[in-house]
Design an enzyme around this catalytic site. Sequence first.
Site, PDB file in Angstrom:
ATOM      1  N   SER A 101       0.830  -1.253   0.045  1.00  0.00           N
ATOM      2  CA  SER A 101       0.104  -0.080   0.158  1.00  0.00           C
ATOM      3  C   SER A 101       0.776   1.378   0.035  1.00  0.00           C
ATOM      4  CB  SER A 101      -0.894  -0.143   1.073  1.00  0.00           C
ATOM      5  OG  SER A 101      -0.202   0.049   2.410  1.00  0.00           O
ATOM      6  N   ASP A 112       0.867  -0.230   8.217  1.00  0.00           N
ATOM      7  CA  ASP A 112       2.053  -0.635   8.153  1.00  0.00           C
ATOM      8  C   ASP A 112       2.866  -0.111   6.757  1.00  0.00           C
ATOM      9  OD1 ASP A 112       1.088  -2.598   6.323  1.00  0.00           O
ATOM     10  OD2 ASP A 112       1.738  -4.017   7.422  1.00  0.00           O
ATOM     11  N   ASP A 167       6.934  -4.588   8.014  1.00  0.00           N
ATOM     12  CA  ASP A 167       7.094  -5.684   7.577  1.00  0.00           C
ATOM     13  C   ASP A 167       8.399  -5.734   6.744  1.00  0.00           C
ATOM     14  OD1 ASP A 167       4.998  -6.510   9.101  1.00  0.00           O
ATOM     15  OD2 ASP A 167       3.613  -6.930   7.255  1.00  0.00           O
ATOM     16  N   LYS A 228     -10.594  -0.762  -0.120  1.00  0.00           N
ATOM     17  CA  LYS A 228      -9.958  -1.370   1.039  1.00  0.00           C
ATOM     18  C   LYS A 228     -10.699  -1.095   2.218  1.00  0.00           C
ATOM     19  CE  LYS A 228      -5.592  -1.138   1.474  1.00  0.00           C
ATOM     20  NZ  LYS A 228      -4.267  -0.499   1.581  1.00  0.00           N
TER      21      LYS A 228
END
Length: 726
Positions: A101, A112, A167, A228
């Site tokens: 994203s 994140d 991540d 989303k």
Amino acid sequence: MGSPKGLGSSSPPSPAKEYAVTKPISMAGPTPADIQRNFELKKYMLRSGLYESKEDSAKRQYVLQRLGQIVRGWVKQITGSRGYTNQMVEDANALIFTFGSYRLGVHGPGSDIDTLCIGPRYVNREEDFFFTLHDILANTEEVTELQPVPDAHVPVMKFKFDGISIDLLYASISHLVVPKDLDITDLSVLHNVDEPTVRSLNGCRVADQILRLVPNAEHFRTTLCCLKLWAKRRGVYSNVTGFLGGVNWALLVAHICQLYPNAVPSMLVSRFFRVYTQWRWPNPVMLCPIEENELGFSIWNPRKNPRDRTHLMPIITPTYPCMNSSYNVSTSTLRVMVEQFQYGNKICGEIELNNVQWSALFEPNLFFENYKNYLQIDLIAADIDDLRAWKGWVESRLRQLTLMIERDTLGKLQCHPHPNEYVDTSKQCAHCAFFMGLQRKQGEIVQEGQQFDIRGTVEQFRHSVNMYMFWKPGMDIYVSHVRRRQIPSYVSAHDYRQSRPSRSTAQLQNPCKPFHEDVVFTSEHGERNHKRKYDDRLDMKDSTSPQRQKSVSPDIMSKSLGNMARNSSCQFEVSQVQHPGCSGFSGVCDIKELIIVECVDLTNRGQDELNKRKQSPECASNSSVITSVTSGSSSPEDIGSGFKTGCSEDNISCIEGMNDRFQNAPRGTDSATIEKEMPSGNEVLRSELPEQASAMLDVVPNSKGSVHSESVQKLVIRRFSLSSTA
């Protein structure tokens, strides 16, 4: 730090017609009504807080710069330890790229950042990344909640850096020195690398290619942000639980942008639901033709690869090697998503008729009102850090539980995994819970009393989960069957249409009302059509744990015991063993032995029924499996309902339901009148009477009670051996 391309900037997209597999459905642009609806949609998105502030954006840039400094220092440290020259140490380099994203420009507050670290060929993932870099990050002040997941399909290290979730993946490429201007889209980066590295690199490569293949990047971003939000509100945004994740939704939206190249976001949202409601899965969604290459990596090809033929909702990535990004989707999760597409299509039709506003599209899906039966998966650990690692592992395996239930019930029992987790803050140890909705497949013809035995399935799942490489003492998992009315009070009220009163309040208002209300008792004769109402039957232990396979979830048992304690006709004795290392934890307990004193009708009809059931081969002294008695006629949707569980849920309902008949009877009511109100057969529990029950005890009339009979009602002591191990 990598090139600006790695941080989320995008080059002007090429025309979609050069790449699209199919021609556009329509080249039409927006009408004045479409422009107005688009304006209203953007206003709603702004009010929903989908966009982050400039300060937050600057903080993300700072975090990425700091992370780049850390990984470069890490690679230089590894280079020196491997005996390379000082010049090699000075030239050693690592780059940070973003994807997901953030790379697509559709991240919001609290999102994140998906990042990829690219290092030289002599720095490996197994030791250098997951041990050396892990230790460096663990000793970095800004880093918290560090969690390595080395055995994931794409190995990843999760953590928070200065409060921002990261991540981090790692890819070791064939270069001895990683160039600062590395072009990650060039196929040369795939030379001499393994499959996990290809999957790690593909995240960045796919994000770049998507932005090249859409006609209008800004319209694509707005539409993707909108969908989303919709997917999260409707509970279908989670790749790990078998729904769709960020890249899946991006590919679906990009395909709609190709089919309607001149449409504005409000039109694209409406066309999204229109197209995918009618899509004939498993026909694949592709943005461009599948590319083959001499590098020899496996690509998605159901004609050659048998595994690819099993994919239910293929959404193919647009870069080599082309893969199915939605391999996690199961029969049950596909069913849920198709239903939600249909819901979205219906609401968008109403929006185009000006009957409702955009807010109607984003109404939350009330998961805990959609099913009568649920699986509750409770996880506990010694502390928060252990729970974080344990939860990440178990969550990654929940999809397997869904697949196993589908397999073992031949698809007749459908599962709906809920992507949200819930925490009981009253527990003294670290805890979280997941839920799955359960229902019989619609349209299935079932016989009366048909049950689904998934005890072996749950045990197999538990065994696979306990193979966790980083298991620590205190990590435990419990799987319980709960009904809708048994959903714990710590579940968010937003998941219900309206707030429910707390159980303590509800019980004070009506202390005699049975906690298990799924079983309804009425008399055989009268003005109404009397029958017993059933739920779909599920045969499983009420709670399954690694050490104690017959432990009972207290969310079921404690409430049931509490109701019986308040009933003047019931007595019980309980031996409770709390979980070791988890003082005061009421979420899991071992019931060594439960003695219930039950009020039953011992008139001729009740005695005959009792004798008949005692002689039945289905009656077993071990009550860990209990079958509800079917009496009366049932409607087609009620057939095959009721549950067999490790805890005697149906039986407790029978006890409380019968006792309610006596306690709630008007003062002075005689036994004959009460008998007429009793159900056929009196729903006597299926358990052999122990020695302690050889002597029948007369009911002693109480001046405050409402039972007035002359020894026609007896007390039967019944023993349940619910746990055979400590």
